[in-house]
Write a protein that holds these residues in place. Structure first.
Motif, PDB file in Angstrom:
ATOM      1  N   GLY A 234      21.526  35.772  28.432  1.00 17.94           N
ATOM      2  CA  GLY A 234      22.586  35.337  29.323  1.00 17.94           C
ATOM      3  C   GLY A 234      23.130  36.536  30.060  1.00 17.94           C
ATOM      4  N   VAL A 235      24.244  36.352  30.742  1.00 23.49           N
ATOM      5  CA  VAL A 235      24.818  37.423  31.551  1.00 23.49           C
ATOM      6  C   VAL A 235      26.330  37.484  31.377  1.00 23.49           C
ATOM      7  N   GLN A 236      26.883  38.622  31.773  1.00 21.58           N
ATOM      8  CA  GLN A 236      28.336  38.803  31.800  1.00 21.58           C
ATOM      9  C   GLN A 236      28.751  39.182  33.206  1.00 21.58           C
ATOM     10  N   LEU A 237      29.788  38.510  33.724  1.00 20.17           N
ATOM     11  CA  LEU A 237      30.348  38.817  35.030  1.00 20.17           C
ATOM     12  C   LEU A 237      31.846  39.026  34.891  1.00 20.17           C
ATOM     13  N   GLY A 238      32.392  39.963  35.630  1.00 25.68           N
ATOM     14  CA  GLY A 238      33.830  40.171  35.634  1.00 25.68           C
ATOM     15  C   GLY A 238      34.400  40.041  37.035  1.00 25.68           C
ATOM     16  N   THR A 239      33.939  40.908  37.932  1.00 25.14           N
ATOM     17  CA  THR A 239      34.470  40.964  39.298  1.00 25.14           C
ATOM     18  C   THR A 239      34.411  39.612  39.993  1.00 25.14           C
ATOM     19  N   ARG A 240      33.338  38.866  39.761  1.00 27.83           N
ATOM     20  CA  ARG A 240      33.165  37.563  40.425  1.00 27.83           C
ATOM     21  C   ARG A 240      34.279  36.584  40.053  1.00 27.83           C
ATOM     22  N   PHE A 241      34.854  36.742  38.864  1.00 24.57           N
ATOM     23  CA  PHE A 241      35.896  35.827  38.402  1.00 24.57           C
ATOM     24  C   PHE A 241      37.318  36.366  38.607  1.00 24.57           C
ATOM     25  N   ALA A 242      37.441  37.641  38.965  1.00 24.05           N
ATOM     26  CA  ALA A 242      38.760  38.287  38.999  1.00 24.05           C
ATOM     27  C   ALA A 242      39.729  37.622  39.972  1.00 24.05           C
ATOM     28  N   CYS A 243      39.194  37.062  41.045  1.00 24.37           N
ATOM     29  CA  CYS A 243      40.059  36.462  42.071  1.00 24.37           C
ATOM     30  C   CYS A 243      39.977  34.943  42.085  1.00 24.37           C
ATOM     31  N   ALA A 244      39.560  34.359  40.975  1.00 25.17           N
ATOM     32  CA  ALA A 244      39.512  32.901  40.880  1.00 25.17           C
ATOM     33  C   ALA A 244      40.914  32.319  41.034  1.00 25.17           C
ATOM     34  N   THR A 245      40.981  31.071  41.383  1.00 20.72           N
ATOM     35  CA  THR A 245      42.269  30.399  41.548  1.00 20.72           C
ATOM     36  C   THR A 245      43.116  30.515  40.283  1.00 20.72           C
ATOM     37  N   GLU A 246      42.457  30.426  39.128  1.00 24.75           N
ATOM     38  CA  GLU A 246      43.176  30.462  37.854  1.00 24.75           C
ATOM     39  C   GLU A 246      43.585  31.873  37.428  1.00 24.75           C
ATOM     40  N   SER A 247      43.081  32.886  38.099  1.00 27.11           N
ATOM     41  CA  SER A 247      43.444  34.261  37.772  1.00 27.11           C
ATOM     42  C   SER A 247      44.889  34.524  38.159  1.00 27.11           C
ATOM     43  N   ILE A 248      45.642  35.164  37.264  1.00 24.35           N
ATOM     44  CA  ILE A 248      47.050  35.447  37.547  1.00 24.35           C
ATOM     45  C   ILE A 248      47.225  36.704  38.403  1.00 24.35           C
ATOM     46  N   ALA A 249      46.122  37.327  38.800  1.00 25.22           N
ATOM     47  CA  ALA A 249      46.208  38.540  39.615  1.00 25.22           C
ATOM     48  C   ALA A 249      47.059  38.290  40.860  1.00 25.22           C
ATOM     49  N   HIS A 250      47.850  39.296  41.229  1.00 26.45           N
ATOM     50  CA  HIS A 250      48.755  39.213  42.383  1.00 26.45           C
ATOM     51  C   HIS A 250      47.962  38.914  43.661  1.00 26.45           C
ATOM     52  N   PRO A 251      48.528  38.135  44.585  1.00 24.57           N
ATOM     53  CA  PRO A 251      47.835  37.846  45.846  1.00 24.57           C
ATOM     54  C   PRO A 251      47.385  39.103  46.585  1.00 24.57           C
ATOM     55  N   ALA A 252      48.165  40.175  46.521  1.00 22.15           N
ATOM     56  CA  ALA A 252      47.785  41.421  47.194  1.00 22.15           C
ATOM     57  C   ALA A 252      46.547  42.033  46.535  1.00 22.15           C
ATOM     58  N   PHE A 253      46.453  41.911  45.224  1.00 28.11           N
ATOM     59  CA  PHE A 253      45.271  42.387  44.487  1.00 28.11           C
ATOM     60  C   PHE A 253      44.039  41.621  44.952  1.00 28.11           C
ATOM     61  N   LYS A 254      44.168  40.307  45.054  1.00 24.61           N
ATOM     62  CA  LYS A 254      43.036  39.487  45.479  1.00 24.61           C
ATOM     63  C   LYS A 254      42.638  39.797  46.914  1.00 24.61           C
ATOM     64  N   GLN A 255      43.613  39.993  47.778  1.00 28.42           N
ATOM     65  CA  GLN A 255      43.306  40.310  49.177  1.00 28.42           C
ATOM     66  C   GLN A 255      42.554  41.632  49.293  1.00 28.42           C
ATOM     67  N   ALA A 256      42.886  42.578  48.437  1.00 23.16           N
ATOM     68  CA  ALA A 256      42.174  43.861  48.447  1.00 23.16           C
ATOM     69  C   ALA A 256      40.702  43.651  48.113  1.00 23.16           C
ATOM     70  N   PHE A 257      40.426  42.753  47.186  1.00 22.39           N
ATOM     71  CA  PHE A 257      39.039  42.425  46.836  1.00 22.39           C
ATOM     72  C   PHE A 257      38.340  41.764  48.023  1.00 22.39           C
TER      73      PHE A 257
ATOM     74  N   ASN B  47      48.996  52.315  44.785  1.00 22.80           N
ATOM     75  CA  ASN B  47      49.137  53.255  43.679  1.00 22.80           C
ATOM     76  C   ASN B  47      48.576  52.737  42.353  1.00 22.80           C
ATOM     77  N   GLY B  48      48.344  51.440  42.272  1.00 24.79           N
ATOM     78  CA  GLY B  48      47.778  50.864  41.061  1.00 24.79           C
ATOM     79  C   GLY B  48      46.265  50.996  41.038  1.00 24.79           C
ATOM     80  N   SER B  49      45.666  50.551  39.938  1.00 27.85           N
ATOM     81  CA  SER B  49      44.215  50.621  39.790  1.00 27.85           C
ATOM     82  C   SER B  49      43.579  49.283  40.148  1.00 27.85           C
ATOM     83  N   LEU B  50      42.694  49.325  41.128  1.00 28.64           N
ATOM     84  CA  LEU B  50      41.982  48.129  41.578  1.00 28.64           C
ATOM     85  C   LEU B  50      40.582  48.145  40.980  1.00 28.64           C
ATOM     86  N   MET B  51      40.480  48.002  39.660  1.00 31.72           N
ATOM     87  CA  MET B  51      39.172  48.047  39.010  1.00 31.72           C
ATOM     88  C   MET B  51      38.290  46.932  39.544  1.00 31.72           C
TER      89      MET B  51
END
Length: 342
Positions: free
Chosen positions: A199-222, A300-304
């Protein structure tokens, strides 16, 4: 009857291991892989993994309990091997009967694998080399993740494709090996499954999903970023073994270089031990990541982010992302079979 017969057949071992419909697990992303995203991934047929990161045992206890209220499907917990309360965290996982624990950030300390297995859980470890992969399996690991340098967050020095070629032919027939790093579409998943990955592991592909609590500005940067914007941090002092971190370039990545110089000076002055120095670095990343993910400070934050960030162009529900990955993988396998027959 599955809608993705070829993909499901190749994922069968991995899906059975996780108890999930698809052998697609979400990489543990601190502040992002929490109850909402984890439960959504498990509910969509994948395998969600809580990122414990720097959580205390009390916080992890609450996070696992909260996740259980949002899904009845299996999910796991990712623990950092250098966490000073690692064994307490393992006990928390045991009390909640977490079925799978991922150990990340270094070689598991003595007794940790055994402690996890005492509670009946499966252990998943990261293997940056074939030799270490073999050693981890001998030490009790039930499955391995091989993650290439294209991934986001803490990375190794070797690309995913090279790791897959080195490790899968040797280990995949008899062991469960999951491939991670730079995967953003189903066609890539098809290739690794055909090479023997469970199988596989993905992170970045899911980081900006609708259910992700990441800030809108974080998602826009992606959404604005391309693959070349996700760069690896540099190590400024050989005495300070800092694992490189891949993130979108901003003032925060530059500030990390300054932080390393500051910690190296503390080592020079014998004001901190090496373990404390490493923990200071980890705490820096935890704080910087929180500023970006939760507060929306994208300067100034980390956009991993992994190099697959260029494939993340809009906010989508996890279920749609999962379905797209499976469709793409199945279509790629169909095409290859048709070409083989022709």
């Amino acid at each position: 009857m599955t809608a993705y017969p070829k993909t499901s057949a190749l994922m069968a071992r991995g899906a059975q291991f996780f108890g999930s419909e698809h052998a697609i697990l979400c990489g543990a992303m601190s502040w992002v892989s929490e109850r909402n995203l984890v439960s959504a991934i498990s509910n969509a047929g994948g395998f969600g993994v809580i990122a414990c990161g720097a959580m205390t045992p009390e916080l992890l206890d609450k996070e696992i309990a909260a996740t259980k209220t949002l899904t009845t499907k299996p999910f796991g917990v990712n623990l950092i091997t250098m966490h000073p309360q690692l064994f307490d965290l393992i006990e928390v996982c045991g009390r909640h009967q977490v079925g799978h624990v991922v150990l990340a950030g270094g070689i598991p300390p003595k007794g940790s694998v055994e402690a996890i297995k005492t509670h009946g859980a499966k252990v998943i470890c990261f293997a940056p080399t074939l030799a270490l992969g073999k050693k981890l399996l001998r030490s009790g690991a039930d499955a391995l993740v091989i993650e290439g340098m294209e991934a986001g967050g803490h990375i190794g020095p070797v690309s995913t494709s090279v790791l897959a070629q080195e490790i899968l032919p040797t280990l995949a027939a008899d062991h469960l090996v999951f491939v991670a790093g730079g995967i953003g579409r189903g066609e890539a998943i098809a290739g690794y499954l055909e090479m023997g990955a469970a199988g596989v592991q993905l992170g970045t592909r899911f980081a900006c999903a609708t259910e992700s609590i990441a800030h809108p500005a974080f998602k826009q940067a992606f959404f604005r970023a391309s693959a070349r914007d996700a760069i690896a941090s540099v190590q400024v002092d050989d005495r300070l073994p800092v694992i490189p971190v891949r993130a979108l370039k901003n003032k925060g990545t530059q500030a990390f270089t300054t932080k390393q110089i500051e910690v190296a000076k503390l080592l020079d002055d014998d004001k901190v031990a090496m373990m404390e120095a490493q923990l200071q670095i980890e705490h820096y990343w935890a704080g910087a990541l929180r500023r970006a993910v939760i507060d929306g400070d994208v300067e100034n934050g980390s956009l991993m982010a992994g190099q697959s960030v260029g494939m993340v162009t809009k906010e989508e529900p996890v279920a749609e992302i999962m379905a797209a990955l499976m469709r793409e993988c199945e279509a790629a396998l169909d095409t290859r079979k048709a070409l083989a027959v022709a």
